[in-house]
Design a protein around this motif. Structure first.
Motif, PDB file in Angstrom:
ATOM      1  N   ARG A 289       0.827  -1.212   0.000  1.00  0.00           N
ATOM      2  CA  ARG A 289       0.000   0.000   0.000  1.00  0.00           C
ATOM      3  C   ARG A 289       0.858   1.257   0.000  1.00  0.00           C
ATOM      4  N   ASP A 290       1.945   1.236   0.796  1.00  0.00           N
ATOM      5  CA  ASP A 290       2.848   2.391   0.826  1.00  0.00           C
ATOM      6  C   ASP A 290       3.485   2.619  -0.540  1.00  0.00           C
ATOM      7  N   GLN A 291       3.928   1.529  -1.156  1.00  0.00           N
ATOM      8  CA  GLN A 291       4.549   1.660  -2.477  1.00  0.00           C
ATOM      9  C   GLN A 291       3.548   2.165  -3.508  1.00  0.00           C
ATOM     10  N   ALA A 292       2.296   1.746  -3.395  1.00  0.00           N
ATOM     11  CA  ALA A 292       1.267   2.221  -4.318  1.00  0.00           C
ATOM     12  C   ALA A 292       1.063   3.731  -4.163  1.00  0.00           C
ATOM     13  N   LEU A 293       1.094   4.189  -2.903  1.00  0.00           N
ATOM     14  CA  LEU A 293       0.949   5.623  -2.660  1.00  0.00           C
ATOM     15  C   LEU A 293       2.102   6.395  -3.294  1.00  0.00           C
ATOM     16  N   TYR A 294       3.344   5.909  -3.084  1.00  0.00           N
ATOM     17  CA  TYR A 294       4.510   6.574  -3.668  1.00  0.00           C
ATOM     18  C   TYR A 294       4.432   6.564  -5.193  1.00  0.00           C
ATOM     19  N   ALA A 295       3.924   5.463  -5.755  1.00  0.00           N
ATOM     20  CA  ALA A 295       3.799   5.365  -7.214  1.00  0.00           C
ATOM     21  C   ALA A 295       2.871   6.444  -7.744  1.00  0.00           C
ATOM     22  N   ASN A 296       1.745   6.616  -7.074  1.00  0.00           N
ATOM     23  CA  ASN A 296       0.788   7.605  -7.537  1.00  0.00           C
ATOM     24  C   ASN A 296       1.291   9.024  -7.335  1.00  0.00           C
ATOM     25  N   ILE A 297       2.062   9.236  -6.278  1.00  0.00           N
ATOM     26  CA  ILE A 297       2.682  10.553  -6.099  1.00  0.00           C
ATOM     27  C   ILE A 297       3.632  10.829  -7.249  1.00  0.00           C
ATOM     28  N   GLY A 298       4.413   9.795  -7.645  1.00  0.00           N
ATOM     29  CA  GLY A 298       5.325   9.946  -8.771  1.00  0.00           C
ATOM     30  C   GLY A 298       4.597  10.289 -10.046  1.00  0.00           C
ATOM     31  N   PHE A 299       3.490   9.566 -10.313  1.00  0.00           N
ATOM     32  CA  PHE A 299       2.706   9.860 -11.508  1.00  0.00           C
ATOM     33  C   PHE A 299       2.112  11.267 -11.436  1.00  0.00           C
ATOM     34  N   GLY A 300       1.704  11.665 -10.232  1.00  0.00           N
ATOM     35  CA  GLY A 300       1.150  13.012 -10.067  1.00  0.00           C
ATOM     36  C   GLY A 300       2.190  14.082 -10.352  1.00  0.00           C
ATOM     37  N   VAL A 301       3.431  13.860  -9.891  1.00  0.00           N
ATOM     38  CA  VAL A 301       4.523  14.802 -10.163  1.00  0.00           C
ATOM     39  C   VAL A 301       4.760  14.903 -11.668  1.00  0.00           C
ATOM     40  N   GLY A 302       4.750  13.734 -12.349  1.00  0.00           N
ATOM     41  CA  GLY A 302       4.934  13.743 -13.798  1.00  0.00           C
ATOM     42  C   GLY A 302       3.835  14.510 -14.501  1.00  0.00           C
ATOM     43  N   ALA A 303       2.583  14.318 -14.055  1.00  0.00           N
ATOM     44  CA  ALA A 303       1.460  15.029 -14.665  1.00  0.00           C
ATOM     45  C   ALA A 303       1.548  16.527 -14.398  1.00  0.00           C
ATOM     46  N   ALA A 304       1.945  16.891 -13.180  1.00  0.00           N
ATOM     47  CA  ALA A 304       2.083  18.312 -12.845  1.00  0.00           C
ATOM     48  C   ALA A 304       3.177  18.961 -13.677  1.00  0.00           C
ATOM     49  N   ALA A 305       4.281  18.230 -13.866  1.00  0.00           N
ATOM     50  CA  ALA A 305       5.372  18.752 -14.688  1.00  0.00           C
ATOM     51  C   ALA A 305       4.916  18.961 -16.117  1.00  0.00           C
ATOM     52  N   THR A 306       4.118  18.032 -16.625  1.00  0.00           N
ATOM     53  CA  THR A 306       3.595  18.162 -17.987  1.00  0.00           C
ATOM     54  C   THR A 306       2.697  19.389 -18.109  1.00  0.00           C
ATOM     55  N   ALA A 307       1.797  19.558 -17.126  1.00  0.00           N
ATOM     56  CA  ALA A 307       0.890  20.705 -17.156  1.00  0.00           C
ATOM     57  C   ALA A 307       1.666  22.018 -17.090  1.00  0.00           C
ATOM     58  N   GLY A 308       2.666  22.084 -16.212  1.00  0.00           N
ATOM     59  CA  GLY A 308       3.474  23.291 -16.108  1.00  0.00           C
ATOM     60  C   GLY A 308       4.253  23.574 -17.381  1.00  0.00           C
ATOM     61  N   ALA A 309       4.782  22.508 -17.997  1.00  0.00           N
ATOM     62  CA  ALA A 309       5.541  22.676 -19.238  1.00  0.00           C
ATOM     63  C   ALA A 309       4.649  23.197 -20.355  1.00  0.00           C
ATOM     64  N   VAL A 310       3.408  22.689 -20.427  1.00  0.00           N
ATOM     65  CA  VAL A 310       2.473  23.146 -21.466  1.00  0.00           C
ATOM     66  C   VAL A 310       2.175  24.632 -21.300  1.00  0.00           C
ATOM     67  N   VAL A 311       1.942  25.055 -20.060  1.00  0.00           N
ATOM     68  CA  VAL A 311       1.653  26.468 -19.803  1.00  0.00           C
ATOM     69  C   VAL A 311       2.848  27.340 -20.188  1.00  0.00           C
ATOM     70  N   LEU A 312       4.059  26.937 -19.763  1.00  0.00           N
ATOM     71  CA  LEU A 312       5.257  27.708 -20.086  1.00  0.00           C
ATOM     72  C   LEU A 312       5.494  27.784 -21.586  1.00  0.00           C
ATOM     73  N   TRP A 313       5.183  26.688 -22.279  1.00  0.00           N
ATOM     74  CA  TRP A 313       5.402  26.653 -23.729  1.00  0.00           C
ATOM     75  C   TRP A 313       4.527  27.705 -24.432  1.00  0.00           C
TER      76      TRP A 313
END
Length: 332
Positions: free
Chosen positions: A276-300
């Motif tokens: 369960r802990d690893q699943a939480l960390y996995a989703n946090i990682g995916f969330g960071v990736g999605a946030a980075a994508t959203a920020g990159a799109v805005v900056l672009w």
């Protein structure tokens, strides 16, 4: 039926819901297409169309990787006589099943099959001497780029004809073919010095470079590219690592204690908590990736280049019924 990878999910901020929804939809579509290809491959194999079956299984694996599919690829390629590809697939199966109790038999089978194939493999060495290594040199085998670290090394290859080619900026291209025997063959190809290209049409001419059009890669867009590359790679990599770890922990817990009355309940419960802990960390990682994508799109989009400013005089003529004139405007 083939097994599919377990997925974990977590609620995301409102700004990321759209992105995550698109990713989830694409993932579901890939899984459905992979399942269809898997079933088609099985039908082709049953009909004796081995190579067509291998290609269908490999297409399925690209869309949605699974242990069942790579195992079928290994068995199919060995049956087709593509020993190097089959050997690599069996090695992959062995690594994926290592230490997993419920896959112990498959792990032993993969190790045995890979070991039996290793003594039958054919090898090809692509020699690239130091004196031919011009800047930007690319060497390819069957259209696939060979990493410089693999130059001058004997690598396993399937039997049959292989096309070796090379290219470099400002030089003529080069290619040759080599025919490898299906088993226990060792051959080598040496890449020659490429002939430099001389274009007589450009001799003595002045090349004018127009610098009035600004580059599309403004400082903000460069940051956007870096953010997308770094954030997405780091976030997705973390998500995949923890996600796979979560699945492994859950599988081990299930194998240790399939029901609540087992003797190793505490150990299995600890593994479930770890999962369960690893699943939480996995989703946090995916969330960071999605946030980075959203920020990159805005900056672009906000970092688009400004229109070039014209400098120097601009002459405008005026023609009327009773007068003719002109005005000059200076910009600096």
């Amino acid at each position: 039926m083939r097994s599919t990878t377990k997925r974990v999910a977590i609620a995301a901020p409102l700004a990321l819901v759209g992105i995550i929804g698109i990713i989830s939809t694409a993932s579901a579509q890939n899984a459905a297409q992979a399942e269809r290809l898997f079933n088609e491959a099985k039908a082709l194999s049953d009909a004796g169309k081995t190579r067509e079956a291998c290609e269908a299984w490999e297409a399925s694996q690209k869309l949605d990787p699974s242990l069942a599919t790579i195992t079928n690829i290994a068995n199919c390629r060995e049956k087709a006589g593509d020993l190097a590809t089959a050997w690599e697939a069996w090695i992959s199966v062995e690594r994926q099943t290592a230490g997993l109790g419920k896959y112990e038999n498959l792990n032993i089978t993969a190790k045995t099959r890979a070991g039996a194939l290793e003594s039958r493999l054919s090898y090809l060495t692509i020699n690239v001497p130091d004196e031919v290594r011009v800047e930007g040199l690319i060497v390819l085998r069957d259209g696939v780029q060979i990493d410089p670290g693999a130059w001058n090394r004997a690598l396993p290859v399937d039997g049959g004809k292989h096309q070796i080619s090379g290219r470099a900026p400002g030089h003529e291209t080069w290619s040759t073919a080599v025919d490898i025997q299906p088993e226990n063959d060792k051959q080598s190809v040496e890449v020659p010095r490429f002939k430099a290209i001389r274009n007589p049409q450009s001799a003595g001419k002045t090349v004018v470079i127009d610098r009035t059009t600004p580059s599309m890669f403004t400082p903000r867009r460069k940051i956007a590219v870096g953010l997308a590359a770094g954030g997405v790679v780091a976030g997705v990599a973390a998500g995949l690592v923890f996600g796979m770890g979560s699945a492994r922990s859950a599988d081990r817990a299930e194998s240790l204690c399939p029901d609540l009355n087992c003797e190793r309940f505490e150990e299995a419960n600890a593994l479930n908590k770890k999962s369960r802990d690893q699943a939480l960390y996995a989703n946090i990682g995916f969330g960071v990736g999605a946030a980075a994508t959203a920020g990159a799109v805005v900056l672009w989009f906000i970092g688009k280049p400004e229109q070039p400013r014209r400098e120097g005089p601009e002459i405008t003529t005026h023609v009327g019924a009773r007068q003719v004139g002109a005005s000059v405007t200076f910009r600096f």
